[in-house]
Design a protein around this motif. Structure first.
Motif, PDB file in Angstrom:
ATOM      1  N   PRO A   1      12.484  25.795  -0.465  1.00 54.56           N
ATOM      2  CA  PRO A   1      11.707  24.721   0.156  1.00 54.56           C
ATOM      3  C   PRO A   1      10.860  25.252   1.311  1.00 54.56           C
ATOM      4  N   CYS A   2       9.613  24.742   1.377  1.00 53.04           N
ATOM      5  CA  CYS A   2       8.704  25.176   2.450  1.00 53.04           C
ATOM      6  C   CYS A   2       7.879  24.015   3.000  1.00 53.04           C
ATOM      7  N   GLY A   3       8.226  22.801   2.609  1.00 54.22           N
ATOM      8  CA  GLY A   3       7.511  21.605   3.039  1.00 54.22           C
ATOM      9  C   GLY A   3       7.988  20.434   2.207  1.00 54.22           C
ATOM     10  N   SER A   4       7.356  19.290   2.399  1.00 50.81           N
ATOM     11  CA  SER A   4       7.785  18.088   1.676  1.00 50.81           C
ATOM     12  C   SER A   4       6.612  17.172   1.372  1.00 50.81           C
ATOM     13  N   LEU A   5       6.805  16.410   0.305  1.00 48.52           N
ATOM     14  CA  LEU A   5       5.934  15.292  -0.039  1.00 48.52           C
ATOM     15  C   LEU A   5       6.815  14.059  -0.082  1.00 48.52           C
ATOM     16  N   VAL A   6       6.476  13.058   0.710  1.00 48.70           N
ATOM     17  CA  VAL A   6       7.220  11.800   0.742  1.00 48.70           C
ATOM     18  C   VAL A   6       6.210  10.677   0.549  1.00 48.70           C
ATOM     19  N   VAL A   7       6.387   9.888  -0.493  1.00 46.93           N
ATOM     20  CA  VAL A   7       5.486   8.764  -0.744  1.00 46.93           C
ATOM     21  C   VAL A   7       6.213   7.484  -0.357  1.00 46.93           C
ATOM     22  N   LEU A   8       5.554   6.710   0.502  1.00 47.79           N
ATOM     23  CA  LEU A   8       6.122   5.498   1.087  1.00 47.79           C
ATOM     24  C   LEU A   8       5.263   4.289   0.762  1.00 47.79           C
ATOM     25  N   GLU A   9       5.908   3.142   0.668  1.00 52.02           N
ATOM     26  CA  GLU A   9       5.186   1.882   0.581  1.00 52.02           C
ATOM     27  C   GLU A   9       5.301   1.199   1.935  1.00 52.02           C
ATOM     28  N   ALA A  10       4.159   0.815   2.488  1.00 54.14           N
ATOM     29  CA  ALA A  10       4.132   0.186   3.808  1.00 54.14           C
ATOM     30  C   ALA A  10       2.933  -0.754   3.882  1.00 54.14           C
ATOM     31  N   ALA A  11       2.976  -1.670   4.827  1.00 55.04           N
ATOM     32  CA  ALA A  11       1.911  -2.661   4.981  1.00 55.04           C
ATOM     33  C   ALA A  11       0.661  -2.078   5.638  1.00 55.04           C
TER      34      ALA A  11
ATOM     35  N   MET B   1       0.842  -1.176   0.000  1.00 60.46           N
ATOM     36  CA  MET B   1       0.000   0.000   0.000  1.00 60.46           C
ATOM     37  C   MET B   1       0.891   1.246   0.000  1.00 60.46           C
ATOM     38  N   LEU B   2       0.399   2.291  -0.637  1.00 61.81           N
ATOM     39  CA  LEU B   2       1.137   3.541  -0.689  1.00 61.81           C
ATOM     40  C   LEU B   2       0.537   4.562   0.272  1.00 61.81           C
ATOM     41  N   PHE B   3       1.421   5.371   0.844  1.00 63.17           N
ATOM     42  CA  PHE B   3       1.038   6.422   1.777  1.00 63.17           C
ATOM     43  C   PHE B   3       1.835   7.673   1.451  1.00 63.17           C
ATOM     44  N   ALA B   4       1.212   8.823   1.622  1.00 65.77           N
ATOM     45  CA  ALA B   4       1.885  10.097   1.408  1.00 65.77           C
ATOM     46  C   ALA B   4       2.030  10.836   2.726  1.00 65.77           C
ATOM     47  N   MET B   5       3.259  11.279   2.988  1.00 64.54           N
ATOM     48  CA  MET B   5       3.495  12.204   4.091  1.00 64.54           C
ATOM     49  C   MET B   5       3.520  13.601   3.473  1.00 64.54           C
ATOM     50  N   ILE B   6       2.625  14.450   3.931  1.00 59.92           N
ATOM     51  CA  ILE B   6       2.506  15.818   3.442  1.00 59.92           C
ATOM     52  C   ILE B   6       2.881  16.717   4.613  1.00 59.92           C
ATOM     53  N   ALA B   7       3.922  17.541   4.418  1.00 62.77           N
ATOM     54  CA  ALA B   7       4.453  18.308   5.541  1.00 62.77           C
ATOM     55  C   ALA B   7       4.670  19.761   5.179  1.00 62.77           C
ATOM     56  N   GLU B   8       4.512  20.623   6.178  1.00 62.65           N
ATOM     57  CA  GLU B   8       4.802  22.050   6.053  1.00 62.65           C
ATOM     58  C   GLU B   8       5.936  22.405   7.006  1.00 62.65           C
ATOM     59  N   ASP B   9       6.898  23.171   6.507  1.00 63.50           N
ATOM     60  CA  ASP B   9       8.003  23.615   7.344  1.00 63.50           C
ATOM     61  C   ASP B   9       7.546  24.687   8.331  1.00 63.50           C
ATOM     62  N   ARG B  10       8.326  24.839   9.388  1.00 66.03           N
ATOM     63  CA  ARG B  10       8.115  25.941  10.314  1.00 66.03           C
ATOM     64  C   ARG B  10       8.440  27.248   9.580  1.00 66.03           C
ATOM     65  N   PRO B  11       7.757  28.316   9.921  1.00 65.73           N
ATOM     66  CA  PRO B  11       8.073  29.602   9.292  1.00 65.73           C
ATOM     67  C   PRO B  11       9.540  29.987   9.548  1.00 65.73           C
ATOM     68  N   ASP B  12      10.157  30.574   8.557  1.00 65.57           N
ATOM     69  CA  ASP B  12      11.552  31.033   8.664  1.00 65.57           C
ATOM     70  C   ASP B  12      12.498  29.910   9.073  1.00 65.57           C
ATOM     71  N   GLY B  13      12.220  28.703   8.606  1.00 59.53           N
ATOM     72  CA  GLY B  13      13.018  27.547   9.014  1.00 59.53           C
ATOM     73  C   GLY B  13      14.000  27.040   7.975  1.00 59.53           C
ATOM     74  N   LEU B  14      14.253  27.821   6.914  1.00 60.80           N
ATOM     75  CA  LEU B  14      15.104  27.326   5.834  1.00 60.80           C
ATOM     76  C   LEU B  14      16.510  26.972   6.315  1.00 60.80           C
ATOM     77  N   GLU B  15      17.105  27.810   7.129  1.00 57.82           N
ATOM     78  CA  GLU B  15      18.468  27.534   7.609  1.00 57.82           C
ATOM     79  C   GLU B  15      18.512  26.221   8.392  1.00 57.82           C
ATOM     80  N   HIS B  16      17.530  26.009   9.249  1.00 58.31           N
ATOM     81  CA  HIS B  16      17.478  24.765  10.026  1.00 58.31           C
ATOM     82  C   HIS B  16      17.264  23.568   9.096  1.00 58.31           C
ATOM     83  N   ARG B  17      16.384  23.712   8.108  1.00 54.64           N
ATOM     84  CA  ARG B  17      16.139  22.648   7.130  1.00 54.64           C
ATOM     85  C   ARG B  17      17.450  22.247   6.453  1.00 54.64           C
ATOM     86  N   LEU B  18      18.207  23.239   6.004  1.00 58.70           N
ATOM     87  CA  LEU B  18      19.456  22.960   5.294  1.00 58.70           C
ATOM     88  C   LEU B  18      20.471  22.271   6.205  1.00 58.70           C
ATOM     89  N   LYS B  19      20.464  22.623   7.490  1.00 58.39           N
ATOM     90  CA  LYS B  19      21.373  21.993   8.455  1.00 58.39           C
ATOM     91  C   LYS B  19      21.016  20.515   8.657  1.00 58.39           C
TER      92      LYS B  19
END
Length: 96
Positions: free
Chosen positions: A48-58, A1-19
């Protein structure tokens, strides 16, 4: 089965994301075939301001556990995220 993780970054979090990004990429690489695809959402300035990650899991529980271990989650890059069942309906290259 497929699942999507849909995420939003914290505001002004680009530096932390890159770290945290190298550890995040290591985590994604460690998922092997369970990782279908992933990438960032971009804001109006192409940053970048968030992420989409598609996973296969049981199960949803397994997908949620995989998402919860992502360093972008554990290190506080994301302000919020959700994991939902997802169906690859159009242009599915592998029949997943």
């Amino acid at each position: 089965m497929l699942f999507a993780m849909i995420a939003e970054d914290r505001p002004d979090g680009l530096e932390h994301r890159l770290k945290v990004r190298p550890t995040h990429l290591e985590h994604l690489d460690s998922l092997g075939d369970q990782l279908v695809f992933a990438g960032p959402f971009l804001d109006g300035e192409e940053k970048p301001c968030g992420s989409l990650v598609v996973l296969e899991a049981a199960s949803l529980a397994e997908a949620e556990a995989l998402a919860a271990r992502d360093p972008f989650v554990t290190e506080g890059v994301f302000a919020r995220y959700q994991v939902r069942r997802w169906n690859w309906g159009i242009n599915n290259p592998s029949g997943r």
